[in-house]
Write an enzyme that holds these catalytic residues in place. Structure first.
Site, PDB file in Angstrom:
ATOM      1  N   ASP A 202       0.902  -1.150   0.000  1.00  0.00           N
ATOM      2  CA  ASP A 202       0.000   0.000   0.000  1.00  0.00           C
ATOM      3  C   ASP A 202       0.941   1.200   0.000  1.00  0.00           C
ATOM      4  O   ASP A 202       1.532   1.529   1.033  1.00  0.00           O
ATOM      5  CB  ASP A 202      -0.898   0.014   1.236  1.00  0.00           C
ATOM      6  CG  ASP A 202      -1.930   1.120   1.128  1.00  0.00           C
ATOM      7  OD1 ASP A 202      -1.525   2.255   0.814  1.00  0.00           O
ATOM      8  OD2 ASP A 202      -3.120   0.867   1.336  1.00  0.00           O
ATOM      9  N   HIS A 203       1.099   1.822  -1.151  1.00  0.00           N
ATOM     10  CA  HIS A 203       2.191   2.803  -1.256  1.00  0.00           C
ATOM     11  C   HIS A 203       1.976   4.012  -0.346  1.00  0.00           C
ATOM     12  O   HIS A 203       2.921   4.736  -0.055  1.00  0.00           O
ATOM     13  CB  HIS A 203       2.453   3.204  -2.710  1.00  0.00           C
ATOM     14  CG  HIS A 203       1.452   4.150  -3.303  1.00  0.00           C
ATOM     15  ND1 HIS A 203       0.272   3.728  -3.840  1.00  0.00           N
ATOM     16  CD2 HIS A 203       1.472   5.495  -3.453  1.00  0.00           C
ATOM     17  CE1 HIS A 203      -0.394   4.782  -4.302  1.00  0.00           C
ATOM     18  NE2 HIS A 203       0.308   5.871  -4.074  1.00  0.00           N
ATOM     19  N   HIS A 265      -5.774   2.763   0.903  1.00  0.00           N
ATOM     20  CA  HIS A 265      -5.013   3.950   1.317  1.00  0.00           C
ATOM     21  C   HIS A 265      -5.710   4.723   2.446  1.00  0.00           C
ATOM     22  O   HIS A 265      -5.093   5.098   3.443  1.00  0.00           O
ATOM     23  CB  HIS A 265      -4.808   4.904   0.138  1.00  0.00           C
ATOM     24  CG  HIS A 265      -4.178   4.270  -1.065  1.00  0.00           C
ATOM     25  ND1 HIS A 265      -3.204   3.318  -0.965  1.00  0.00           N
ATOM     26  CD2 HIS A 265      -4.381   4.453  -2.396  1.00  0.00           C
ATOM     27  CE1 HIS A 265      -2.827   2.955  -2.189  1.00  0.00           C
ATOM     28  NE2 HIS A 265      -3.534   3.618  -3.067  1.00  0.00           N
TER      29      HIS A 265
END
Ligand SMILES: NC(=O)C1=CN([C@@H]2O[C@H](COP(=O)(O)OP(=O)(O)OC[C@H]3O[C@@H](n4cnc5c(N)ncnc54)[C@H](OP(=O)(O)O)[C@@H]3O)[C@@H](O)[C@H]2O)C=CC1
Ligand SMILES: O=C1O[C@H](COP(=O)(O)O)[C@@H](O)[C@H](O)[C@H]1O
Length: 512
Positions: A202-203, A265
């Site tokens: 999950d950047h 996110h």
């Protein structure tokens, strides 16, 4: 190898200079010809390499459907890196050394023979590059293909660590398309990889300001005593993008904003804001705390969805003065699509800390501005100062700007200079760009490096993914019964209904 504790201590100390260099390894990049690989992954790997965070033997084997040779792949990646980073940030000499470690193989994820060929190529490349068999499989293909790749890596034997190395897997988001597919994917992954070798990407967790949430909350004594229903009125989490679906209409038609942004996110940011203090900064302790708070999130019932959630889809409008089309006119999108490009959910946590405090979360495409931020709105003060002394006075507010223009701002009441006692709001800010460190590193740099170092704190655990799906499933189910209609203009702040909903609670969206 650097321990997770040391990694986090570095974050807390604000220093990166001591980051370790991973052992020589090969990244096997599935989806090497795709958007993410070109825009984020290769540029991030190159930056890490150029800055000395990767060993000289570092190697990438790109695989995807497009037929091409190593030289064409290298040339394409050079263009992609230059576009992503800017020509002045791509050092010619460093690129030439990096490019020698880029290989490409045409592979169809559903072909057993292709995995056998991949195994052969890896052996050859590892001998040529004199690396050990440390392999990081990175899944940057469509989420519908994740299960197939995992299964084939497993049955072909490629998932098994070689005698002289480790075998890890990074899975891009969205992790599954609903709860049952996420569970199936987790089961498959665990069949072939140890949990400790599975990295669910999950950047947002790699963003500097998201990492800073832990530091802000737990390295400052002043916030923790105030961080509860006693002092906080409500919280807002916004992930707004002026971008549309940018050629990803086909993907987005099956995703929508809840799958694309909220389930992953937004919930990651939310859980860091709402969680109890973890027992330590070890990866498992932080992950435990995040899951625990989501376990106390009140489930969405049809009544709550009706009363406390809003969805929308963008119609045509103006973004920064340029006319843009509506979602239904985007390439790859059905002209009658009912997919939502905006969602706002009111989250409530039934635990002693947060009982009665709404957390409004929203995300949308084609909104007015790019803004990812958290607003912690404190309760009104005791009102010792009467209305005759107040000049633009509002309750205290902590604004954490995750991007762009990373900053933390605390709004406090101050005496306006002068003989009379007049009170007004003042903002005390820490602005990241004004520090000597310069712009924060790209999230993917941090996360890619961590996966090669074996540090999983900033990756998502299986139970977190599943809990997040559990929470959004009733919303997805309810909304799938009736499609969304275009109800906000591109370039606006989303459907009016979302503002009315907050108004009805006596609240207002921050800044707009
Ligand atoms: N793009 C982004 O901004 C972000 C993407 N992600 C995630 O990253 C992943 C990739 O996204 P993105 O790069 O946008 O997708 P793209 O559609 O741009 O790329 C998909 C890649 O998969 C390859 N591919 C498709 N079918 C096969 C097949 N049968 N066998 C082998 N390779 C195949 C394509 O190869 P070819 O082109 O050669 O056919 C291409 O390289 C997705 O999971 C997405 O959700 C996450 C965050 C942001
Ligand atoms: O994962 C995704 O994130 C991007 C937004 O990422 P950011 O780092 O630019 O904030 C979003 O545009 C995309 O739709 C989604 O898949």
């Amino acid at each position: 190898m650097q321990s997770a504790m040391e990694a986090w201590n570095e974050i807390a100390a604000g220093g990166e200079q001591a980051l370790d260099i991973p052992e020589p390894c090969t990244v096997i990049l599935f989806g090497a010809s795709g958007d993410l690989a070109g825009r984020k992954l290769i540029p991030s790997l190159f930056r890490l390499f150029q800055e000395g965070h990767l060993p000289a033997e570092f190697t990438v084997v790109g695989v995807s459907l497009t037929p091409m040779g190593n030289e064409e792949f290298r040339a394409r990646m050079r263009i992609a890196a230059t576009q992503a980073l800017g020509a002045n940030r791509v050092d010619e000499a460093a690129w030439n050394v990096f490019a020698r470690g880029l290989y490409y193989m045409t592979l169809d994820v559903s072909s057993a023979q292709d995995y056998a060929r991949l195994g052969g190529l890896l052996g050859q490349v590892e001998a040529e590059r004199r690396t050990r068999s440390n392999r990081l499989f990175y899944l940057a293909v469509s989420p519908t293909l994740f299960g197939e790749v995992v299964e084939r890596l497993g049955t072909s034997g490629l998932s098994r660590p070689h005698a002289s190395g480790w075998s890890r897997i990074v899975v891009e988001k969205p992790f599954g398309t609903d709860l049952s597919s996420a569970r199936r994917l987790n089961t498959r992954l665990r069949r072939y990889f140890d949990e400790g070798h599975i990295y669910r990407m999950d950047h947002y967790l790699g963003k500097e300001m998201v990492q800073n949430l832990l530091v802000l909350r737990f390295a400052n004594r002043i916030f923790e005593p105030l961080w509860s229903r006693q002092y906080i009125d409500h919280v807002q989490v916004t992930c707004a993008e002026p971008l549309g679906v940018e050629g990803r209409g086909g993907y987005y038609e099956h995703a929508g904003v809840v799958r694309d942004m909220i389930q992953n996110h937004v919930f990651q940011v939310l859980s860091l804001i709402a969680m109890e203090p973890p027992t330590s900064l070890e990866p498992e302790a932080v992950r435990d705390a995040k899951v625990r708070v989501l376990e106390t999130a009140r489930p969405f019932t049809p009544e709550r969805i009706q009363a406390e959630c809003v969805r929308g889809q963008y119609g045509p409008g103006l973004i920064a003065g340029t006319r843009v089309c509506g979602y239904r006119q985007e390439p790859g999108v059905s002209p009658t699509s009912g997919v939502e490009t905006y969602a706002m959910l009111t989250m409530r946590f039934d635990n002693p800390r947060w009982a009665g405090v709404p957390f409004y979360v929203r995300s949308g495409k084609r909104l007015k501005e790019r803004a990812t931020e958290v607003v912690v709105q404190f309760k009104e003060g005791r009102g010792l100062f009467g209305s005759e002394q107040r000049e633009r006075l509002s309750a205290n507010q902590l604004l954490i700007r995750i991007q762009p223009h990373e900053s933390v701002t605390l709004r406090v009441a101050m005496k306006a200079p002068g003989r009379a006692v007049r009170v007004r709001d003042m903002d005390m800010s820490y602005v990241y760009s004004s520090t000597q460190e310069g712009p924060p590193p790209e999230a993917y740099e941090r996360l890619l490096l961590d996966s090669m170092l074996g540090v999983s704190t900033l990756y998502t655990r299986e139970d977190m993914v599943e809990r997040a799906w559990e929470l959004v499933m009733p919303v997805l189910d309810a909304w799938s019964k009736e499609g969304a209609e275009p109800n906000y203009a591109a370039g606006s702040w989303g459907p009016e209904e979302a503002s009315r909903l907050l108004d009805s609670h006596g609240h207002t969206w921050h800044g707009r």
